[in-house]
Design a protein around this motif. Structure first.
Motif, short mmCIF file in Angstrom:
data_model
loop_
_atom_site.label_atom_id
_atom_site.label_comp_id
_atom_site.label_asym_id
_atom_site.label_seq_id
_atom_site.Cartn_x
_atom_site.Cartn_y
_atom_site.Cartn_z
N SER A 1 0.83 -1.21 0.00
CA SER A 1 0.00 0.00 0.00
C SER A 1 0.87 1.26 0.00
O SER A 1 0.60 2.22 -0.73
N TRP A 2 1.92 1.26 0.81
CA TRP A 2 2.82 2.41 0.90
C TRP A 2 3.48 2.67 -0.45
O TRP A 2 3.52 3.81 -0.93
N PHE A 3 4.02 1.63 -1.09
CA PHE A 3 4.67 1.77 -2.40
C PHE A 3 3.68 2.24 -3.47
O PHE A 3 3.97 3.14 -4.26
N THR A 4 2.50 1.63 -3.49
CA THR A 4 1.49 1.98 -4.50
C THR A 4 1.12 3.45 -4.43
O THR A 4 1.06 4.15 -5.45
N ASN A 5 0.90 3.92 -3.21
CA ASN A 5 0.51 5.33 -3.05
C ASN A 5 1.63 6.28 -3.45
O ASN A 5 1.37 7.31 -4.08
N TRP A 6 2.87 5.95 -3.08
CA TRP A 6 3.97 6.84 -3.44
C TRP A 6 4.24 6.85 -4.94
O TRP A 6 4.60 7.89 -5.51
N ILE A 7 4.03 5.73 -5.61
CA ILE A 7 4.18 5.70 -7.08
C ILE A 7 3.13 6.60 -7.73
O ILE A 7 3.44 7.39 -8.64
N CYS A 8 1.88 6.52 -7.23
CA CYS A 8 0.82 7.38 -7.76
C CYS A 8 1.12 8.86 -7.50
O CYS A 8 0.88 9.72 -8.37
N ILE A 9 1.66 9.17 -6.31
CA ILE A 9 1.99 10.55 -5.97
C ILE A 9 3.08 11.09 -6.90
O ILE A 9 2.97 12.21 -7.43
N ILE A 10 4.13 10.31 -7.15
CA ILE A 10 5.23 10.75 -8.01
C ILE A 10 4.75 10.95 -9.44
O ILE A 10 5.04 11.98 -10.07
N LEU A 11 3.97 10.00 -9.97
CA LEU A 11 3.44 10.13 -11.34
C LEU A 11 2.50 11.33 -11.44
O LEU A 11 2.53 12.08 -12.42
N GLY A 12 1.67 11.53 -10.40
CA GLY A 12 0.76 12.68 -10.39
C GLY A 12 1.49 14.01 -10.35
O GLY A 12 1.10 14.97 -11.03
N LEU A 13 2.57 14.08 -9.56
CA LEU A 13 3.37 15.30 -9.49
C LEU A 13 4.01 15.61 -10.83
O LEU A 13 4.05 16.78 -11.27
N LEU A 14 4.55 14.58 -11.49
CA LEU A 14 5.13 14.78 -12.83
C LEU A 14 4.08 15.33 -13.79
O LEU A 14 4.35 16.24 -14.59
N LEU A 15 2.89 14.79 -13.72
CA LEU A 15 1.78 15.23 -14.57
C LEU A 15 1.44 16.68 -14.28
O LEU A 15 1.23 17.49 -15.20
N MET A 16 1.39 17.03 -13.00
CA MET A 16 1.05 18.39 -12.59
C MET A 16 2.09 19.40 -13.07
O MET A 16 1.76 20.53 -13.42
N ILE A 17 3.35 18.98 -13.12
CA ILE A 17 4.44 19.88 -13.53
C ILE A 17 4.53 19.98 -15.05
O ILE A 17 4.69 21.07 -15.61
N LEU A 18 4.43 18.84 -15.74
CA LEU A 18 4.70 18.80 -17.18
C LEU A 18 3.54 19.28 -18.04
O LEU A 18 3.75 19.99 -19.03
N SER A 19 2.30 18.90 -17.68
CA SER A 19 1.18 19.25 -18.56
C SER A 19 0.95 20.76 -18.70
O SER A 19 0.66 21.24 -19.81
N PRO A 20 1.11 21.58 -17.64
CA PRO A 20 0.95 23.03 -17.85
C PRO A 20 2.03 23.63 -18.75
O PRO A 20 1.79 24.64 -19.41
N ILE A 21 3.22 23.01 -18.79
CA ILE A 21 4.29 23.52 -19.67
C ILE A 21 3.84 23.42 -21.13
O ILE A 21 3.97 24.37 -21.91
N GLY A 22 3.31 22.26 -21.50
CA GLY A 22 2.81 22.07 -22.87
C GLY A 22 1.64 22.98 -23.16
O GLY A 22 1.55 23.57 -24.26
N ALA A 23 0.74 23.14 -22.20
CA ALA A 23 -0.43 23.99 -22.39
C ALA A 23 -0.04 25.45 -22.54
O ALA A 23 -0.61 26.18 -23.36
N LEU A 24 0.97 25.90 -21.77
CA LEU A 24 1.44 27.29 -21.85
C LEU A 24 2.01 27.58 -23.23
O LEU A 24 1.77 28.65 -23.81
N ARG A 25 2.77 26.61 -23.79
CA ARG A 25 3.32 26.81 -25.13
C ARG A 25 2.20 26.93 -26.16
O ARG A 25 2.26 27.77 -27.07
N GLN A 26 1.13 26.11 -26.01
CA GLN A 26 0.01 26.19 -26.95
C GLN A 26 -0.67 27.55 -26.87
O GLN A 26 -1.06 28.12 -27.88
N ILE A 27 -0.79 28.09 -25.64
CA ILE A 27 -1.40 29.40 -25.47
C ILE A 27 -0.56 30.47 -26.18
O ILE A 27 -1.08 31.34 -26.87
#
Length: 455
Positions: free
Chosen positions: A418-444
């Motif tokens: 459970s501990w590993f699963t949650n931390w993997i989801c947190i890391i992937l989610g953080l990457l998504l939160m950081i990277l997706s606005p970068i692409g969206a900002l360029r499109q804007i």
């Protein structure tokens, strides 16, 4: 507290406190709870939860998934689609489980769960801004989407002897429906609208992939990346990550949906809610995967941002699909608006001491619909902006905030599954939160010249 276990056994004092707190509610407090949209009706069936979740999850954004695949490529695209489906189903299960983790108490709203995990004040500051960005932002986007779909129907059906109309007027026509529907008091009262919306989402998704399949693989189809430069390919990849992430935004209303189900110690609400969620996620898979994969397979990297534009003909089918989109976003708008109504009405009645009257509800909800209509008319390119701002809100509330709450409340043993699963989801989610606005900002930045107010 070494092992992961129910909160009741590890914190008995919390249980007695919550029960006492419920018992001490005054007649006035009970009357207010019976008036507020989220807590006023608790007699929903499990299938209500199913189509509410479908309506919340499957947005018109499903039609842009083939374009996202074109920017991701076959391998990464398929992996990201499947991973997103699995991770968001897992975090949704966590929220369903946490709804009644304290016996005798129900966390009917996302921010109430946040307060349990992070504290009274910090929980509000962490959850409420993100939830409002998601819910109000989605409503504004749906206001524009509904108006533009009506405009598309008008242009396709009325090709001769018809004067053209600005998108503004179509947004106003779409908004007029919500000035009426917004006065339905709670989730159960919009169950019929939500069911129609869920059916429509499955219908236009099916039209998209079946019509693509019938059209066949296009001549000179290519599956390489659209961008001609490496930086362009990378930024498009980031932007596509956001498109896929935002396709799973239903977590913002899941606790509010579960609050409408009846619950007893013998039969807690998590049983029927989980049944509804599983059915909803099967429908989500039937909508997302065929549209994304078949659309990209048939049109390659030449696929339009909206798959219906690539299909173009037959006209009657495209008109029908756009009509289905309109009906669906009517239901989705109401579903995302209901928690916002609840927040505003709670503030007005509990903090500002207004009386819970029909007049108050009439004013609050009309002002909200007018506000979303005004912003949609003023910024018809709001969807592009949401891709940037939403990256900071959609990814946390859907991908990793439930995991952080789970770790904070249940405290699973370090290095357990459970501990590993949650931390993997947190890391992937953080990457998504950081990277997706970068692409969206360029499109804007690239499309800024084409943006116009009141256009």
């Amino acid at each position: 507290m070494e092992n992961e276990k129910p909160i009741a056994s590890s914190q008995p004092e919390k249980v007695s406190f919550s029960e006492a707190e419920i018992d001490k509610r005054t007649a006035e407090q009970k009357a207010i709870d019976d008036w507020l949209p989220i807590t006023s009706s608790r007699n929903a069936k499990w299938w209500y939860a199913a189509f509410h979740n479908v309506t919340a999850m499957v947005g018109a954004g499903v039609l842009s998934l083939p374009s996202a695949m074109a920017n991701l490529g076959w391998g990464p695209g398929v992996v990201i689609l499947i991973l997103s489906w699995i991770i968001t189903l897992y975090t949704l299960w966590q929220m369903v489980e946490m709804h009644e983790m304290v016996p005798g108490k129900r966390f009917d709203r996302y921010h109430e769960l946040g307060q349990e995990a992070f504290g009274e004040k910090l929980g509000l500051w962490i959850v409420v801004p993100q939830q409002l960005i998601c819910e109000v932002g989605v409503d504004i986007v749906y206001m524009v989407t509904g108006g533009k779909s009506l405009e598309k129907i008008h242009d396709l059906v009325c090709k001769k002897n018809c004067r053209s109309m600005k998108t503004t007027y179509f947004i106003m026509i779409f908004a007029s429906v919500h000035f009426v529907l917004a006065h339905l008091p709670n989730f159960n009262s919009i169950a019929g609208i939500s069911l129609a919306a869920a059916i429509m989402s499955l219908s236009y998704s099916t039209i998209a992939w079946v019509a693509s399949l019938k059209k066949g693989v296009q001549q000179d189809v290519a599956y390489g990346y659209k961008a001609t430069t490496s930086p362009g390919t990378v930024f498009n990849f980031f932007s596509a990550l956001g498109d896929v992430a935002f396709a799973y935004a239903g977590h913002n209303v899941v606790l509010e949906i579960q609050a409408t189900l009846p619950s007893t110690p013998e039969k807690p609400s998590k049983g029927p809610m989980w049944r509804g969620v599983l059915l909803a996620y099967i429908v989500v898979a039937l909508c997302y995967f065929p549209v994304a994969l078949i659309g990209y397979w048939m049109f390659g990297n030449a696929v339009a941002d909206n798959i219906l534009i690539s299909l173009n003909k037959p006209t009657w089918l495209i008109v029908a699909a756009n009509m289905f989109v309109v009906i669906h976003v009517i239901g989705s708008y109401q579903l995302y608006a209901m928690p916002v109504f609840d927040m505003i009405e709670t503030l007005m009645v509990k903090k500002l001491r207004f009386k819970p009257t029909r007049l108050l509800r009439f004013l609050v909800r009309n002002v909200y619909v007018a506000f979303t209509m005004f912003v949609g008319i003023t910024f018809p390119f709001f969807g592009a902006l949401l891709g940037f701002f939403g990256g900071f809100a959609f990814a946390p509330t859907t991908y990793f905030l439930p995991c952080i709450m789970w770790l904070a409340i249940y405290k699973p043993k370090k290095f357990s599954l459970s501990w590993f699963t949650n931390w993997i989801c947190i890391i992937l989610g953080l990457l998504l939160m950081i990277l997706s606005p970068i692409g969206a900002l360029r499109q804007i930045i690239l499309n800024a010249k084409s943006y116009g107010f009141y256009t």
